[in-house]
Structure formats: C-alpha cells, structure tokens
Design a protein around this motif. Structure first.
Motif, PDB file in Angstrom:
ATOM      1  N   ARG A  55      33.569  43.175  37.618  1.00  0.00           N
ATOM      2  CA  ARG A  55      34.825  43.122  36.882  1.00  0.00           C
ATOM      3  C   ARG A  55      35.860  42.445  37.773  1.00  0.00           C
ATOM      4  O   ARG A  55      36.018  42.806  38.940  1.00  0.00           O
ATOM      5  CB  ARG A  55      35.265  44.548  36.535  1.00  0.00           C
ATOM      6  CG  ARG A  55      36.704  44.658  36.079  1.00  0.00           C
ATOM      7  CD  ARG A  55      36.873  44.439  34.608  1.00  0.00           C
ATOM      8  NE  ARG A  55      38.266  44.561  34.251  1.00  0.00           N
ATOM      9  CZ  ARG A  55      38.841  43.907  33.239  1.00  0.00           C
ATOM     10  NH1 ARG A  55      38.134  43.084  32.508  1.00  0.00           N
ATOM     11  NH2 ARG A  55      40.105  44.077  32.969  1.00  0.00           N
ATOM     12  N   VAL A  56      36.545  41.417  37.259  1.00  0.00           N
ATOM     13  CA  VAL A  56      37.549  40.715  38.048  1.00  0.00           C
ATOM     14  C   VAL A  56      38.895  40.762  37.341  1.00  0.00           C
ATOM     15  O   VAL A  56      38.978  40.909  36.133  1.00  0.00           O
ATOM     16  CB  VAL A  56      37.152  39.241  38.301  1.00  0.00           C
ATOM     17  CG1 VAL A  56      35.899  39.167  39.148  1.00  0.00           C
ATOM     18  CG2 VAL A  56      36.971  38.474  37.001  1.00  0.00           C
ATOM     19  N   ALA A  57      39.952  40.659  38.134  1.00  0.00           N
ATOM     20  CA  ALA A  57      41.318  40.579  37.624  1.00  0.00           C
ATOM     21  C   ALA A  57      42.059  39.544  38.439  1.00  0.00           C
ATOM     22  O   ALA A  57      41.808  39.367  39.635  1.00  0.00           O
ATOM     23  CB  ALA A  57      42.025  41.933  37.737  1.00  0.00           C
ATOM     24  N   GLY A  58      42.968  38.838  37.797  1.00  0.00           N
ATOM     25  CA  GLY A  58      43.714  37.810  38.497  1.00  0.00           C
ATOM     26  C   GLY A  58      43.051  36.461  38.376  1.00  0.00           C
ATOM     27  O   GLY A  58      42.450  36.131  37.350  1.00  0.00           O
ATOM     28  N   ASP A  59      43.102  35.669  39.452  1.00  0.00           N
ATOM     29  CA  ASP A  59      42.682  34.273  39.391  1.00  0.00           C
ATOM     30  C   ASP A  59      41.270  34.029  39.886  1.00  0.00           C
ATOM     31  O   ASP A  59      40.645  33.051  39.507  1.00  0.00           O
ATOM     32  CB  ASP A  59      43.636  33.421  40.244  1.00  0.00           C
ATOM     33  CG  ASP A  59      45.089  33.653  39.875  1.00  0.00           C
ATOM     34  OD1 ASP A  59      45.428  33.468  38.696  1.00  0.00           O
ATOM     35  OD2 ASP A  59      45.876  34.044  40.753  1.00  0.00           O
ATOM     36  N   LEU A  60      40.759  34.889  40.742  1.00  0.00           N
ATOM     37  CA  LEU A  60      39.427  34.657  41.281  1.00  0.00           C
ATOM     38  C   LEU A  60      38.370  34.934  40.218  1.00  0.00           C
ATOM     39  O   LEU A  60      38.629  35.623  39.227  1.00  0.00           O
ATOM     40  CB  LEU A  60      39.185  35.514  42.530  1.00  0.00           C
ATOM     41  CG  LEU A  60      39.398  37.033  42.407  1.00  0.00           C
ATOM     42  CD1 LEU A  60      38.195  37.737  41.833  1.00  0.00           C
ATOM     43  CD2 LEU A  60      39.766  37.613  43.748  1.00  0.00           C
TER      44      LEU A  60
END
Length: 328
Positions: A55-60
């Motif tokens: 799970r990712v959040a932001g720009d990466l």
C-alpha cells in the motif's frame, strides 16, 4: 491562542504528500497532480503480488530493501537515474537515533554530482515479522516537496480479524519531517516514538474499532543530533474491512506550550492493516501537518526573532511517519 485545525479527510494525504502546488524547486510553480481516494484502502492503491500486499501513499510507487542494505524508491524525481544503481538510498547509521529503540533505520539518497542526484531525499525503513513500513521526504522544494510512504504485509492475503475481545499492540514509530524554514537539508528532521494501538475486534460488529497513540516524539537532525521533542499524536477511532485494512482514521496532536496549551497543534490522517495469520501485527502510516514548532525552545534547531511560547510559528511542517506494532 491558536485556533483549532480541522482534521482533513481520509487520504487527503495523497495530495498533501506531493508537491502541494509548490512542487518545483526555487521557482515554485505547478506541482504534481494527485487525486484523492475515498473508501477503504483495500479498494484503491493496494497491490498484491504473490503473498505480499503493498500500500502506497503520496508520490512514490514502491520501496525495496536491497541485499546490501540500501533502498530503491521508485518514481521520485532527481534522486538518481533509475536502473543505474545511483538511485539507491544508503544506510546512514545514526546511532543516537537508533538507540531510541524504534525498529527503524534512516537512509539518504546520493550526493549531488554534475548530472545526477539533484535533490536530496531522506527515508526511514523498518520491518516486522509480517510487515515492512517506510517513509521518505525532501527539503529541496519550496513547499513540502515530493515524498510519501509505503507499508506491506506478507504471508496471508486476509488476516483473521474475527478475533474476540480486545487487544493492545505495542511497537515503534519513525517519521520524516519536512518544514518550510527555507529549503535544503536543514528543512528535514527525523522523528521516533513508541506506538500503541488498541483494538476492540467485535465492537463495532462489522468493522471493529481501532484507536491508538504515538508517544512524545524525539526529533533529530540529519546528522543524528537531538533537537527536542514534539507532542504525542492521537489516533482517533478507525475501522477495518474484511480484508484487514484499517481506514477512516484522523490523527492530531495538542500544543503543550504557553497560552496555546491544549489547542490542536497538528492534524492529519492515519491508515494501516492487520498482518499475520492471527492479526499478530498492525502496520500503518500517518501524515500530519501543522506549525513547525511549539515555541522558541522546541524542536527544529532554528531561532525565530521574537518567538515565544505564545506565538504561533510562521513556518509549517509536514511529517510522514510509519509504525509497526505487535500484540504481545
């Protein structure tokens, strides 16, 4: 007195972690355009490969720990050319920070050369028995710049979240804090703290209830020097879905200084996931924003003329942090 800051909606962090409308260095100008999600994290940016869900959040778009104890972080600009090895973030070995006991280490992107690594990024990374968690940020932009966070869980696609009773999970937290003091490495600091997550598995009946706190945060500069402390972060009641993802969490801290004591100091969001066949671990991320300092003697290492404990800091800061906690 500082007026209260309203808690931002779930996953507004996806835009807060990005360029924030001030994405270009030095000149300002348009930042990256990122949308906001709604509903359970299990239904948006969670990606499952084999038995690992990321799970990712932001720009990466991904963080990988390599065998030589370096990190590869995908899709952040000017942190080294992809695929060449120059994009790898190296372990910093900050003994004073690691001595605080949080199960995370600090990493940095390569130093600038004539053609590569034009922006300097800093990251934290940690691992549990079933999880990993990482956060990254940079001070090389007018606003909060590019960055974000990732957590993963492995071993099972959907942990058993039908347990009875209540449980208290304990672990550690680490963050990357970016201020708007003026640009560059002095805008970045690391935070560490204890993490406590409390779970009532059957109330509410279909979602359970998850709350918790990140303890008083120790703050360090990028060389590992202790700068001071910041308030504890309260994690308001959140809920889980049938896949064990935790969502709809608001995060906030309270000022401890002067006439502002008790006012909301920072506000943001938190989310996470249960991990392990019997939900032995909880992993999650927090994005929280507010004034850079509480008062003249607080963390940050900078003195602002005329600043005292009753003055609202004119600089802002955004902290992107991650935690891993275990049911003992």
């Amino acid at each position: 007195m500082r007026s209260s800051l309203s808690a931002i909606a779930l996953l507004a962090l996806l835009s807060a972690c990005g360029g924030g409308g001030e994405g270009n260095p030095v000149t300002g100008g348009p930042g990256n355009e990122t949308g906001t999600d709604s509903g359970s994290p299990a239904n948006d940016s969670a990606v499952t490969t084999g038995t690992t869900t990321r799970r990712v959040a932001g720009d990466l778009t991904g963080v990988t720990l390599n065998g030589d104890n370096t990190l590869t972080i995908d899709d952040l600009p000017f942190d080294g050319p992809e695929g060449t090895g120059a994009e790898r973030y190296t372990y910093m070995g900050l003994a004073a920070v690691e001595a605080t006991g949080a199960p995370f280490a600090q990493y940095e992107s390569g130093d600038a050369s004539a053609e590569t690594n034009q922006r300097k990024y800093f990251a934290v990374y940690g691992a549990g028995a079933y999880t990993t968690a990482s956060a990254v940020g940079t001070g090389d932009y007018n606003g909060f710049g590019w960055g974000g966070a990732q957590y993963t869980r492995s071993g099972v696609s959907a942990p058993d979240i039908a347990r009875q009773g209540e449980a208290v999970y304990e672990g550690g937290y680490a963050g990357v804090r970016v201020s708007t003091f003026g640009g560059g490495e002095n805008d970045v600091s690391f935070t560490t703290a204890d993490a406590t997550i409390e779970v009532d598995f059957l109330d509410f009946e279909t979602t359970g209830a998850i709350e918790g706190a990140i303890g008083v945060r120790n703050v360090y500069d990028i060389n590992g020097a202790f700068l001071g402390t910041l308030p504890a972060i309260s994690l308001a009641t959140a809920y889980s879905d049938e896949d064990g993802f935790i969502f709809d969490g608001a995060a906030s801290s309270l000022d401890r200084t002067g006439s502002n004591a008790g006012d909301v100091f920072e506000s943001g969001t938190w989310e996470g996931a249960f991990a392990g066949p019997n939900s032995e671990e909880i992993v999650g991320l927090i994005v929280i924003t507010g004034p850079a300092r509480e008062g003249q003697s607080d963390a940050g290492g900078f003195t602002q003329t005329g600043l005292d404990d009753d003055t609202v800091d004119g600089f802002n800061a955004q902290e992107t942090g991650v935690f891993i906690a275990t049911d003992p």
